[in-house]
Motif scaffolding. Structure first.
Motif, mmCIF file in Angstrom:
data_model
loop_
_atom_site.group_PDB
_atom_site.id
_atom_site.type_symbol
_atom_site.label_atom_id
_atom_site.label_comp_id
_atom_site.label_asym_id
_atom_site.label_seq_id
_atom_site.Cartn_x
_atom_site.Cartn_y
_atom_site.Cartn_z
ATOM 1 N N GLN A 1 3.107 -4.421 8.486
ATOM 2 C CA GLN A 1 4.358 -5.173 8.584
ATOM 3 C C GLN A 1 4.238 -6.355 9.545
ATOM 4 N N LYS A 2 3.452 -6.204 10.586
ATOM 5 C CA LYS A 2 3.264 -7.304 11.544
ATOM 6 C C LYS A 2 2.607 -8.501 10.865
ATOM 7 N N HIS A 3 1.751 -8.233 9.889
ATOM 8 C CA HIS A 3 1.016 -9.301 9.212
ATOM 9 C C HIS A 3 1.482 -9.499 7.775
ATOM 10 N N ASN A 4 2.744 -9.186 7.509
ATOM 11 C CA ASN A 4 3.442 -9.470 6.257
ATOM 12 C C ASN A 4 3.036 -8.582 5.078
ATOM 13 N N GLY A 5 2.480 -7.409 5.342
ATOM 14 C CA GLY A 5 2.201 -6.458 4.273
ATOM 15 C C GLY A 5 3.399 -5.550 4.064
ATOM 16 N N ASP A 6 3.329 -4.695 3.077
ATOM 17 C CA ASP A 6 4.433 -3.791 2.790
ATOM 18 C C ASP A 6 3.874 -2.411 2.453
ATOM 19 N N VAL A 7 4.693 -1.386 2.675
ATOM 20 C CA VAL A 7 4.293 -0.006 2.423
ATOM 21 C C VAL A 7 5.314 0.637 1.502
ATOM 22 N N GLU A 8 4.830 1.358 0.506
ATOM 23 C CA GLU A 8 5.681 2.128 -0.391
ATOM 24 C C GLU A 8 5.639 3.589 0.037
ATOM 25 N N LYS A 9 6.767 4.262 -0.061
ATOM 26 C CA LYS A 9 6.810 5.691 0.263
ATOM 27 C C LYS A 9 6.269 6.529 -0.893
ATOM 28 N N TYR A 10 6.479 6.043 -2.129
ATOM 29 C CA TYR A 10 6.040 6.751 -3.330
ATOM 30 C C TYR A 10 5.234 5.798 -4.200
ATOM 31 N N LYS A 11 4.420 6.348 -5.086
ATOM 32 C CA LYS A 11 3.605 5.519 -5.976
ATOM 33 C C LYS A 11 4.509 4.777 -6.963
ATOM 34 N N THR A 12 4.404 3.466 -6.953
ATOM 35 C CA THR A 12 5.181 2.623 -7.863
ATOM 36 C C THR A 12 4.245 1.591 -8.498
ATOM 37 N N THR A 13 4.790 0.829 -9.412
ATOM 38 C CA THR A 13 3.993 -0.217 -10.054
ATOM 39 C C THR A 13 3.781 -1.416 -9.123
ATOM 40 N N ARG A 14 4.565 -1.511 -8.056
ATOM 41 C CA ARG A 14 4.414 -2.613 -7.101
ATOM 42 C C ARG A 14 3.153 -2.474 -6.259
ATOM 43 N N GLY A 15 2.706 -1.255 -6.061
ATOM 44 C CA GLY A 15 1.593 -0.999 -5.158
ATOM 45 C C GLY A 15 0.303 -1.670 -5.593
ATOM 46 N N THR A 16 -0.491 -2.090 -4.602
ATOM 47 C CA THR A 16 -1.771 -2.720 -4.896
ATOM 48 C C THR A 16 -2.950 -1.851 -4.453
ATOM 49 N N TYR A 17 -2.745 -1.009 -3.427
ATOM 50 C CA TYR A 17 -3.811 -0.143 -2.924
ATOM 51 C C TYR A 17 -3.216 1.184 -2.463
ATOM 52 N N PRO B 1 -6.057 2.467 -12.584
ATOM 53 C CA PRO B 1 -5.811 3.066 -11.271
ATOM 54 C C PRO B 1 -5.888 2.040 -10.143
ATOM 55 N N MET B 2 -5.075 2.279 -9.112
ATOM 56 C CA MET B 2 -5.153 1.455 -7.918
ATOM 57 C C MET B 2 -6.376 1.895 -7.125
ATOM 58 N N PRO B 3 -7.047 0.974 -6.462
ATOM 59 C CA PRO B 3 -8.177 1.372 -5.615
ATOM 60 C C PRO B 3 -7.693 2.273 -4.474
ATOM 61 N N VAL B 4 -8.443 3.339 -4.200
ATOM 62 C CA VAL B 4 -8.130 4.239 -3.097
ATOM 63 C C VAL B 4 -9.110 3.909 -1.977
ATOM 64 N N LEU B 5 -8.552 3.445 -0.855
ATOM 65 C CA LEU B 5 -9.371 2.929 0.245
ATOM 66 C C LEU B 5 -9.212 3.745 1.516
ATOM 67 N N LYS B 6 -10.218 3.648 2.365
ATOM 68 C CA LYS B 6 -10.154 4.271 3.685
ATOM 69 C C LYS B 6 -9.279 3.411 4.583
ATOM 70 N N VAL C 1 0.824 -1.206 0.000
ATOM 71 C CA VAL C 1 0.000 0.000 0.000
ATOM 72 C C VAL C 1 0.859 1.257 0.000
ATOM 73 N N LEU C 2 0.242 2.315 -0.486
ATOM 74 C CA LEU C 2 0.809 3.657 -0.406
ATOM 75 C C LEU C 2 -0.103 4.424 0.538
ATOM 76 N N ILE C 3 0.443 4.921 1.640
ATOM 77 C CA ILE C 3 -0.344 5.699 2.588
ATOM 78 C C ILE C 3 -0.220 7.148 2.175
ATOM 79 N N ASN C 4 -1.371 7.760 1.875
ATOM 80 C CA ASN C 4 -1.384 9.096 1.300
ATOM 81 C C ASN C 4 -1.944 10.097 2.302
ATOM 82 N N GLY C 5 -1.073 10.927 2.868
ATOM 83 C CA GLY C 5 -1.500 12.017 3.736
ATOM 84 C C GLY C 5 -1.956 11.573 5.103
ATOM 85 N N TYR C 6 -2.778 12.418 5.725
ATOM 86 C CA TYR C 6 -3.305 12.165 7.067
ATOM 87 C C TYR C 6 -4.283 11.004 7.037
#
Length: 149
Positions: free
Chosen positions: A36-52, A72-77, A18-23
Motif C-alpha cells: 500500500q505504501k508503494h501503490n499496490g493493492d491486496v485482495e482478501k479473496y481470490k478474484t479476477t482482479r488479482g495479478t499474483y 493460473p496466477m503466478p504463486v510467488l514467495k 496480490v492475494l496473500i495466502n496463509g503464513y
C-alpha cells in the motif's frame, strides 16, 4: 508504465494486486503495508482482479486447485515484494516462483493430438477404428430397437 509512476517513482507497485495466502515471512501485515505504501493493492479473496498470489508454502489441496486453472496466477514467495522494495523498482518474478505450483504444466496429456491434423498414422488408424466401432454399435442398436418396436 502508469502515469503515477512517472510522477512518483516510489509507486512501483501500481497495477499489482496480490492475494496473500496463509503464513508468510515477513508477515501479511508487513507485506500489506509495503504494497500500500508503494501503490499496490491486496485482495482478501481470490478474484479476477488479482495479478499474483504470495505464499510461503501451500497445502496439497491448493496446489492441485491452482494447477488445474486454465490461466493460473503466478504463486510467488514473499521475498519478491521485499526485493522490489529494496531495489525500488519491479524485479523479474520468475526466480521467486513457488516450484510446486509453477512447475511445467505441459506434462498433462491432451486429446488435441488425437483429433488434430498433425495426428500420426497410427492415431488416424485408431481414430478410424473407433469411428467404425461407434457406427457399428449405433447400427446394431437401431436394428435391435426396430425389432422390438
Amino acid at each position: 508504465m502508469h502515469i503515477g509512476t512517472k510522477l512518483r517513482p516510489d509507486l512501483f507497485f501500481t497495477g499489482i494486486i496480490v492475494l496473500i495466502n496463509g503464513y508468510t515471512n515477513p508477515d501479511g501485515t508487513t507485506l500489506l503495508r509495503l504494497l500500500q505504501k508503494h501503490n499496490g493493492d491486496v485482495e482478501k479473496y481470490k478474484t479476477t482482479r488479482g495479478t499474483y498470489i504470495i505464499a510461503q508454502q501451500l497445502s496439497t489441496a491448493k496446489v492441485n486447485i491452482y494447477k488445474k486453472q486454465r490461466k493460473p496466477m503466478p504463486v510467488l514467495k514473499p521475498d519478491w515484494i521485499v526485493e522490489i522494495v529494496k531495489a525500488r523498482r519491479l524485479v523479474d518474478h520468475k526466480e521467486y516462483l513457488i516450484d510446486v505450483v509453477n512447475e511445467n504444466r505441459h506434462n498433462t496429456r491432451s486429446v488435441k493430438p488425437f483429433f488434430g491434423e498433425r495426428a500420426s498414422r497410427a492415431t488416424k488408424s485408431l481414430r478410424t477404428k473407433v469411428h467404425e466401432l461407434i457406427l457399428c454399435c449405433w447400427w446394431t442398436w437401431t436394428a435391435f430397437l426396430r425389432t422390438w418396436l
